[in-house]
Motif scaffolding. Structure first.
Motif, PDB file in Angstrom:
ATOM      1  N   LYS A  47     -23.623  30.687  49.233  1.00  0.00           N
ATOM      2  CA  LYS A  47     -21.995  30.951  48.868  1.00  0.00           C
ATOM      3  C   LYS A  47     -21.538  29.501  49.193  1.00  0.00           C
ATOM      4  O   LYS A  47     -21.610  28.937  50.418  1.00  0.00           O
ATOM      5  N   GLY A  48     -20.648  29.180  48.697  1.00  0.00           N
ATOM      6  CA  GLY A  48     -19.662  27.622  48.714  1.00  0.00           C
ATOM      7  C   GLY A  48     -20.544  26.571  48.119  1.00  0.00           C
ATOM      8  O   GLY A  48     -19.760  25.552  47.689  1.00  0.00           O
ATOM      9  N   ASP A  49     -21.898  26.625  47.607  1.00  0.00           N
ATOM     10  CA  ASP A  49     -22.286  25.660  46.764  1.00  0.00           C
ATOM     11  C   ASP A  49     -21.571  25.304  45.554  1.00  0.00           C
ATOM     12  O   ASP A  49     -21.263  26.216  44.883  1.00  0.00           O
ATOM     13  N   LYS A  50     -21.565  24.065  45.346  1.00  0.00           N
ATOM     14  CA  LYS A  50     -21.071  23.640  44.091  1.00  0.00           C
ATOM     15  C   LYS A  50     -22.186  23.413  43.169  1.00  0.00           C
ATOM     16  O   LYS A  50     -23.129  22.584  43.533  1.00  0.00           O
ATOM     17  N   VAL A  51     -22.259  24.054  41.757  1.00  0.00           N
ATOM     18  CA  VAL A  51     -23.340  23.688  40.814  1.00  0.00           C
ATOM     19  C   VAL A  51     -22.933  23.327  39.716  1.00  0.00           C
ATOM     20  O   VAL A  51     -21.848  23.766  39.228  1.00  0.00           O
ATOM     21  N   LYS A  52     -23.630  22.556  38.928  1.00  0.00           N
ATOM     22  CA  LYS A  52     -23.490  22.141  37.623  1.00  0.00           C
ATOM     23  C   LYS A  52     -24.431  23.100  36.804  1.00  0.00           C
ATOM     24  O   LYS A  52     -25.650  23.026  36.951  1.00  0.00           O
ATOM     25  N   VAL A  53     -23.934  23.966  35.814  1.00  0.00           N
ATOM     26  CA  VAL A  53     -24.755  24.775  35.157  1.00  0.00           C
ATOM     27  C   VAL A  53     -24.485  24.347  33.376  1.00  0.00           C
ATOM     28  O   VAL A  53     -23.548  24.140  32.952  1.00  0.00           O
ATOM     29  N   THR A  54     -25.750  24.113  32.977  1.00  0.00           N
ATOM     30  CA  THR A  54     -25.692  23.878  31.325  1.00  0.00           C
ATOM     31  C   THR A  54     -26.319  25.268  30.899  1.00  0.00           C
ATOM     32  O   THR A  54     -27.555  25.523  31.171  1.00  0.00           O
ATOM     33  N   VAL A  55     -25.860  25.466  29.393  1.00  0.00           N
ATOM     34  CA  VAL A  55     -26.952  26.330  28.769  1.00  0.00           C
ATOM     35  C   VAL A  55     -26.951  25.783  27.226  1.00  0.00           C
ATOM     36  O   VAL A  55     -25.882  25.180  26.976  1.00  0.00           O
ATOM     37  N   PHE A  56     -27.990  25.970  26.647  1.00  0.00           N
ATOM     38  CA  PHE A  56     -28.277  25.748  25.270  1.00  0.00           C
ATOM     39  C   PHE A  56     -29.254  26.413  24.526  1.00  0.00           C
ATOM     40  O   PHE A  56     -30.073  27.134  25.093  1.00  0.00           O
ATOM     41  N   TYR A  57     -29.195  26.240  23.424  1.00  0.00           N
ATOM     42  CA  TYR A  57     -30.417  26.772  22.646  1.00  0.00           C
ATOM     43  C   TYR A  57     -31.563  25.782  22.389  1.00  0.00           C
ATOM     44  O   TYR A  57     -31.418  24.519  22.469  1.00  0.00           O
ATOM     45  N   PHE A  58     -32.872  26.235  22.474  1.00  0.00           N
ATOM     46  CA  PHE A  58     -34.041  25.377  22.494  1.00  0.00           C
ATOM     47  C   PHE A  58     -34.906  25.808  21.184  1.00  0.00           C
ATOM     48  O   PHE A  58     -35.484  27.221  21.418  1.00  0.00           O
ATOM     49  N   ASP A  59     -35.473  25.035  20.540  1.00  0.00           N
ATOM     50  CA  ASP A  59     -36.144  25.588  19.369  1.00  0.00           C
ATOM     51  C   ASP A  59     -37.501  25.252  19.501  1.00  0.00           C
ATOM     52  O   ASP A  59     -38.086  24.382  20.353  1.00  0.00           O
ATOM     53  N   ASN A  60     -38.443  25.558  18.626  1.00  0.00           N
ATOM     54  CA  ASN A  60     -39.830  25.397  18.551  1.00  0.00           C
ATOM     55  C   ASN A  60     -40.296  24.061  18.573  1.00  0.00           C
ATOM     56  O   ASN A  60     -41.459  23.664  18.887  1.00  0.00           O
ATOM     57  N   ASP A  61     -39.289  23.148  18.018  1.00  0.00           N
ATOM     58  CA  ASP A  61     -39.823  21.768  18.047  1.00  0.00           C
ATOM     59  C   ASP A  61     -39.238  20.648  19.070  1.00  0.00           C
ATOM     60  O   ASP A  61     -39.573  19.726  19.078  1.00  0.00           O
ATOM     61  N   GLY A  62     -38.729  21.593  20.185  1.00  0.00           N
ATOM     62  CA  GLY A  62     -38.324  20.884  21.240  1.00  0.00           C
ATOM     63  C   GLY A  62     -37.091  20.302  21.196  1.00  0.00           C
ATOM     64  O   GLY A  62     -36.518  19.604  22.267  1.00  0.00           O
ATOM     65  N   PHE A  63     -36.318  20.765  20.106  1.00  0.00           N
ATOM     66  CA  PHE A  63     -34.854  20.252  20.068  1.00  0.00           C
ATOM     67  C   PHE A  63     -33.872  21.465  20.795  1.00  0.00           C
ATOM     68  O   PHE A  63     -34.109  22.433  20.844  1.00  0.00           O
TER      69      PHE A  63
END
Length: 141
Positions: free
Chosen positions: A114-130
């Motif tokens: 509790k109290g930690d500052k975090v950077k969160v990233t979300v994304f889609y990831f395809d079968n070719d690694g993109f």
């Protein structure tokens, strides 16, 4: 005098172009405008790691997974990381918006409190690694 009539004509043309453009957008199907989007709604502690609430939409037949990564912003000597994935067969892809809870597991030696500052990233990831549709936020737990 020619200058002012030219300006009025240009202003009228610009206004017409804006109205036509707005009409095209208004007439476009809303489903097509929402496909393959991500939004981070909430980041919270969820023992032993984190949980990220994500609103998503995706094209039918999409063959990608949804990935979430988190990093503490404490400084490089005490950085903690976590990651989570929702596999493609668990995503509902029908152009509508859906909610997903992504559980992020911490890496060995990582911890979050509790109290930690975090950077969160979300994304889609395809079968070719993109990856695409990347969204990022900073949150305090």
């Amino acid at each position: 005098m020619q200058s002012s009539s030219l300006r009025r004509r240009l202003a009228g043309t610009a206004a017409t172009a804006l109205l036509v453009g707005a009409g095209v957008l208004a007439g476009a199907p809303s489903a097509a405008a929402k496909a393959n989007l991500l939004a981070i709604d909430k980041v919270s502690l969820h023992a032993p790691g984190l949980q990220v609430k994500v609103t998503y939409s995706c094209d039918p037949g999409m063959d990608h997974q949804l990935v979430a990564n988190a990093t503490t912003l404490r400084g490089s000597h005490d950085e903690s990381i976590a990651a989570g994935t929702i596999k493609k067969d668990k995503l509902v892809c029908d152009y509508d918006s859906h909610i997903a809870q992504v559980a992020l597991r911490p890496a060995v030696g990582s911890h979050f409190e509790k109290g930690d500052k975090v950077k969160v990233t979300v994304f889609y990831f395809d079968n070719d690694g993109f990856s695409y549709a990347n969204q990022e936020t900073v949150a305090v737990l």
